[in-house]
Scaffold this motif. Structure first.
Motif, PDB file in Angstrom:
ATOM      1  N   GLN A 333       0.831  -1.186   0.000  1.00 21.91           N
ATOM      2  CA  GLN A 333       0.000   0.000   0.000  1.00 21.91           C
ATOM      3  C   GLN A 333       0.873   1.245   0.000  1.00 21.91           C
ATOM      4  N   LYS A 334       0.385   2.276  -0.657  1.00 22.07           N
ATOM      5  CA  LYS A 334       1.172   3.493  -0.826  1.00 22.07           C
ATOM      6  C   LYS A 334       1.565   4.103   0.508  1.00 22.07           C
ATOM      7  N   ASN A 335       0.632   4.081   1.492  1.00 21.79           N
ATOM      8  CA  ASN A 335       0.964   4.700   2.773  1.00 21.79           C
ATOM      9  C   ASN A 335       2.086   3.956   3.481  1.00 21.79           C
ATOM     10  N   LEU A 336       2.158   2.622   3.299  1.00 24.21           N
ATOM     11  CA  LEU A 336       3.257   1.863   3.887  1.00 24.21           C
ATOM     12  C   LEU A 336       4.560   2.140   3.148  1.00 24.21           C
ATOM     13  N   GLN A 337       4.483   2.230   1.827  1.00 24.60           N
ATOM     14  CA  GLN A 337       5.680   2.524   1.045  1.00 24.60           C
ATOM     15  C   GLN A 337       6.300   3.853   1.468  1.00 24.60           C
ATOM     16  N   GLU A 338       5.445   4.804   1.834  1.00 24.15           N
ATOM     17  CA  GLU A 338       5.938   6.125   2.211  1.00 24.15           C
ATOM     18  C   GLU A 338       6.337   6.209   3.678  1.00 24.15           C
ATOM     19  N   SER A 339       5.595   5.527   4.568  1.00 22.36           N
ATOM     20  CA  SER A 339       5.815   5.709   5.999  1.00 22.36           C
ATOM     21  C   SER A 339       6.930   4.842   6.564  1.00 22.36           C
ATOM     22  N   ILE A 340       7.106   3.618   6.066  1.00 25.38           N
ATOM     23  CA  ILE A 340       8.139   2.735   6.623  1.00 25.38           C
ATOM     24  C   ILE A 340       9.530   3.362   6.520  1.00 25.38           C
ATOM     25  N   PRO A 341       9.945   3.883   5.351  1.00 23.38           N
ATOM     26  CA  PRO A 341      11.280   4.509   5.290  1.00 23.38           C
ATOM     27  C   PRO A 341      11.410   5.746   6.171  1.00 23.38           C
ATOM     28  N   LYS A 342      10.302   6.461   6.388  1.00 20.46           N
ATOM     29  CA  LYS A 342      10.377   7.653   7.226  1.00 20.46           C
ATOM     30  C   LYS A 342      10.605   7.293   8.692  1.00 20.46           C
ATOM     31  N   VAL A 343       9.892   6.266   9.169  1.00 24.18           N
ATOM     32  CA  VAL A 343       9.985   5.891  10.575  1.00 24.18           C
ATOM     33  C   VAL A 343      11.199   5.011  10.832  1.00 24.18           C
ATOM     34  N   ALA A 345      14.479   4.277   9.055  1.00 21.44           N
ATOM     35  CA  ALA A 345      15.440   4.544   7.988  1.00 21.44           C
ATOM     36  C   ALA A 345      16.307   3.310   7.757  1.00 21.44           C
ATOM     37  N   HIS A 346      16.665   3.075   6.505  1.00 23.43           N
ATOM     38  CA  HIS A 346      17.548   1.973   6.117  1.00 23.43           C
ATOM     39  C   HIS A 346      16.914   0.603   6.376  1.00 23.43           C
ATOM     40  N   SER A 347      15.585   0.559   6.497  1.00 24.51           N
ATOM     41  CA  SER A 347      14.909  -0.724   6.651  1.00 24.51           C
ATOM     42  C   SER A 347      14.461  -1.223   5.281  1.00 24.51           C
ATOM     43  N   TYR A 348      13.845  -2.410   5.255  1.00 25.88           N
ATOM     44  CA  TYR A 348      13.415  -3.021   3.997  1.00 25.88           C
ATOM     45  C   TYR A 348      11.927  -3.335   4.063  1.00 25.88           C
ATOM     46  N   HIS A 349      11.249  -3.098   2.954  1.00 21.14           N
ATOM     47  CA  HIS A 349       9.820  -3.396   2.844  1.00 21.14           C
ATOM     48  C   HIS A 349       9.662  -4.552   1.864  1.00 21.14           C
ATOM     49  N   ALA A 350       9.388  -5.743   2.409  1.00 19.47           N
ATOM     50  CA  ALA A 350       9.167  -6.932   1.584  1.00 19.47           C
ATOM     51  C   ALA A 350       7.671  -7.095   1.356  1.00 19.47           C
ATOM     52  N   TYR A 351       7.267  -7.148   0.088  1.00 19.03           N
ATOM     53  CA  TYR A 351       5.847  -7.276  -0.204  1.00 19.03           C
ATOM     54  C   TYR A 351       5.350  -8.680   0.133  1.00 19.03           C
TER      55      TYR A 351
END
Length: 591
Positions: A333-343, A345-351
C-alpha cells in the motif's frame, strides 16, 4: 488548471430514479459542501466526507455525473479520479458527489487477511510452505543482520481497534460511549471526574485556535460529551464550521473558520448558554470509527503505561532500530511505502506474496481459464522463491508464454526487488507472506460481541497467554537452536555427507560438488546457491566445508535462531490492566 477549486456538493441518504430517456435524478438525502482543489488527495477528501457526515466514508462508493450527462455515473476511488472530476468541472463552480453504500462483499472466508477481489484465489494460490510459518524464531541481536517482521496491514493493533470500533458503532452506539466513559465513582457520577474535567476544557471560547478543522471537530465532540448535549452541523467544510445544539430552541451556538492564508481554525462566535439542560444527551451525538478508536487508544495508553514497563520496551523497539536494519513483510500500500522509510530509515519493505498475487490476478483483463490462472500463479510463486536471477527469469518467461499482459505487469509494475529472493536487498528468512499476523485478526473476530474496551482487553489477555506458552517452550528447548531450526540444520547436515569439497588458493573460498557445482565464501557467509543467505542457516554446501575444516555449523547460524535469544524474546512480562469499577460490575453481572 493550477489552483482550480471546485465545491463538491456531497449528498447521502437519498436514492436515484430513472426519468424519461434514461436520465437519472437523485431524490432526498442530506447534503454538505466541501471545497476541493487540484492539490487535494483522495484520502483527505474521504476524511473530510467522514467528518462532515460523521460516518466511515470507507464504506461508501463516491460517484458523480459528467457535465451535461445525467445517464452515466463516474466513480472516484483514487487521486487521479479526483483530479479528473475537478478537471471535468473546471468551467463550473460545483460538482455533485453521491455517497452510495457499497454492495455486500463476496465471501472470502477461505482467504485469511486478504482483500476481496473478483477472482476467488483459494483454488488459485498455492498453499504457503510450512517454512513460512516458523513460530519459534527470535529477534535480532547482531547489528549486521536484519529482523523479518511480519506486518500485515489489516491486523495491526490500531486497525484491530478501528475495525472493532466500527462493528460496535453499527450495533449499538450508546453502549460504546458507556464502555468507553462509564466508571461510577463514589459520588455516583456517570463519567469519570478526571475525564469530564479534561474534556470540558477542550472548548474555551472566542479566539481559541486549532491546528486544523479536524482538531476543532475532535475538541467539539469531547466538549459535547463532557457537557452532556448533542449538536447539529449547520455548515461544515474545510474552511468553516457552524454548529447548534440539537435541542430545539436552545440558543447554544458556535462558529469557527479558517484564518486567512493558514490552516488554523479560530472560534469567531460562541453562545455558551444552554436552556435545554442537556436534553440531547450523548445518545444524540453521532460517532465515527476513527474517533471512537482514538478515544480507546488514549485510554489504553494511560492504563498500559501504569501497568507495563513501556519505557523499557520503547528503549528496546529504539535500540533495535538503531542497531540493525529491519525487514517488514507487508502489503505494498502506498501509505506503507511512504511511511516505513520515514519511521525506520535503512529498513526493507518486503511485499507479502499473497497480497501481490491477488493484485496480479485482479489487474489481469480479459477472460482467463482457471487452469491458466493457476499456472500463472504457480510460476509467479516459483519466481518469487527462486534464489538466483537465471531461475527467476526462467519462470517469468514461462508466464510470458501464458499471458504477455501478466508478464508486462510483473516486469513493469510489481517491483521485483521488493518480493523476489533473487533481487531483494535485505533478508526475509523465508517469510514470503504476512500470515503470522493471523491470530490477531482471529482474536478480534472471536471477541466481536464484547464492548470495545473489554474486546481490546481480551486481545491483550490472549497475547499474554501466547507469550507465556512461548516462554515455557523456550525453557524446555535443550538444543543450541530453536526446535524448528534444529530440525532444519540436521537435514542440511545429512545432505552434506555426499558432497565433495575442494579448497581454492584463497583459504576462505571453497568449491563444492554434488548434483550442482557451488562456491562457498566463508568470510562473507555466502554460497552461490543462495540458501545460506535466504534462510540464515548454513546450507548443506557450507556445512560440508565446515565439516572438512573441523568447524561447528552452529557457529555460523544467525543469532536470531539461538535458544538464548528465543528465551530472551519472551522473558518480558505483560502485566494485566485493572478493570474500572464499572467494568467489573458489568462482568460480574454478565452484562
Amino acid at each position: 488548471m493550477s489552483g482550480k477549486r471546485v465545491i463538491a456538493i456531497c449528498i447521502s441518504g437519498g436514492e436515484f430514479q430513472t426519468e424519461k430517456g434514461g436520465v437519472l435524478s437523485y431524490k432526498g438525502g442530506e447534503a454538505h459542501a466541501i471545497d476541493v482543489d487540484d492539490q487535494m488527495k483522495f484520502k483527505d477528501f474521504i476524511s473530510e466526507i467522514g467528518d462532515v457526515f460523521n460516518c466511515d466514508a470507507a464504506t461508501v462508493c463516491l460517484k458523480y455525473f459528467l457535465p451535461d450527462n445525467k445517464k452515466t455515473l463516474i466513480s472516484i476511488s483514487n487521486d487521479k479520479d479526483l483530479q479528473r472530476m475537478i478537471k471535468f468541472h473546471e468551467n463550473s463552480n460545483s460538482a455533485d458527489v453521491y455517497l452510495i453504500p457499497e454492495e455486500a462483499a463476496p465471501d472470502i472466508s477461505n482467504m485469511p487477511a486478504s482483500r476481496s477481489s473478483r477472482t476467488t484465489l483459494s483454488e488459485t494460490i498455492p498453499p504457503v510452505p510450512m517454512d513460512d510459518m516458523i513460530d519459534d524464531t527470535t529477534g535480532p541481536e547482531d547489528p549486521l543482520l536484519s529482523l523479518s517482521v511480519s506486518a500485515p496491514p489489516d491486523v495491526t493493533m490500531e486497525q484491530v481497534v478501528n475495525r472493532a470500533a466500527d462493528a460496535q458503532i453499527v450495533t449499538n452506539p450508546p453502549d460504546i460511549m458507556s464502555s468507553i466513559l462509564e466508571a461510577p465513582n463514589p459520588k455516583g457520577d456517570i463519567l469519570t471526574k478526571a475525564r469530564t474535567q479534561q474534556w470540558q476544557n477542550t472548548i474555551t471560547g472566542v479566539g481559541q485556535r486549532f491546528k486544523n478543522v479536524g482538531e476543532f471537530r475532535e475538541a467539539l465532540r469531547k466538549y459535547a460529551i463532557a457537557n452532556q448535549f448533542g449538536f447539529r452541523y449547520k455548515k461544515n467544510d474545510s474552511h468553516r464550521v457552524t454548529v447548534k445544539c440539537k435541542a430545539e430552541g436552545c440558543p447554544w451556538r458556535i462558529h469557527a473558520s479558517r484564518l486567512s492564508t493558514t490552516q488554523l481554525i479560530c472560534i469567531k462566535k460562541m453562545n455558551p448558554s444552554h436552556t435545554c439542560e442537556g436534553a440531547g444527551g450523548i445518545n444524540g451525538l453521532q460517532t465515527s470509527r476513527s474517533w471512537v478508536a482514538s478515544i480507546i487508544k488514549e485510554k489504553l495508553k494511560k492504563d498500559l503505561h501504569e501497568t507495563c514497563p513501556i519505557n523499557f520496551v520503547a528503549d528496546q523497539q529504539k535500540d533495535l532500530h538503531e542497531s540493525c536494519p529491519i525487514t517488514f513483510v507487508a502489503d505494498r500500500q502506498k501509505n506503507l511505502q511512504e511511511s516505513i522509510p520515514k519511521v525506520f530509515a535503512h529498513s526493507y519493505h518486503a511485499y507479502c506474496l499473497r497480497y501481490l498475487t491477488e493484485e496480479l490476478i485482479r489487474d489481469l483483463k480479459g477472460p482467463f481459464s482457471h487452469e491458466i490462472k493457476r499456472l500463472i500463479v504457480d510460476d509467479f510463486y516459483s519466481a518469487a522463491y527462486a534464489p538466483r536471477a537465471d531461475s527467476f527469469e526462467r519462470h517469468v518467461e514461462n508466464i510470458k508464454g501464458l499471458s504477455p499482459e501478466a508478464y508486462n505487469w510483473i516486469v513493469q509494475n510489481s517491483q521485483p526487488d521488493h518480493w523476489a529472493n533473487a533481487y531483494f536487498p535485505g533478508s526475509r528468512y523465508n517469510h514470503m507472506t504476512s500470515n503470522s499476523g493471523e491470530p490477531f485478526f482471529s482474536w478480534a473476530s472471536d471477541a466481536n460481541d464484547l464492548p470495545i474496551t473489554q474486546m481490546v482487553d481480551v486481545i491483550r489477555g490472549k497475547i499474554m497467554g501466547l507469550i507465556h506458552a512461548r516462554r515455557i517452550k523456550a525453557a524446555e528447548a535443550n538444543g543450541r537452536l530453536t526446535p524448528s531450526m534444529e530440525i532444519k540444520l540436521e537435514k542440511e547436515c545429512v545432505k552434506a555427507q555426499t558432497l565433495h569439497v575442494a579448497a581454492s588458493a584463497d583459504n576462505n573460498l571453497f568449491q563444492v560438488r554434488g548434483e550442482t557445482y557451488e562456491l562457498v565464501n566463508m568470510t562473507q557467509w555466502d554460497c552461490s546457491c543462495k540458501g545460506w543467505q535466504l534462510t540464515g542457516l548454513p546450507c548443506h554446501h557450507a556445512v560440508a566445508v565446515l565439516s572438512c575444516n573441523g568447524r561447528s555449523p552452529y557457529d555460523f547460524c544467525v543469532r536470531y535462531f539461538s535458544v538464548e535469544n528465543y528465551r530472551l524474546t519472551y522473558s518480558m512480562l505483560i502485566n494485566p490492566v485493572p478493570l474500572l469499577e464499572g467494568e467489573m460490575c458489568r462482568e460480574s453481572s454478565g452484562g
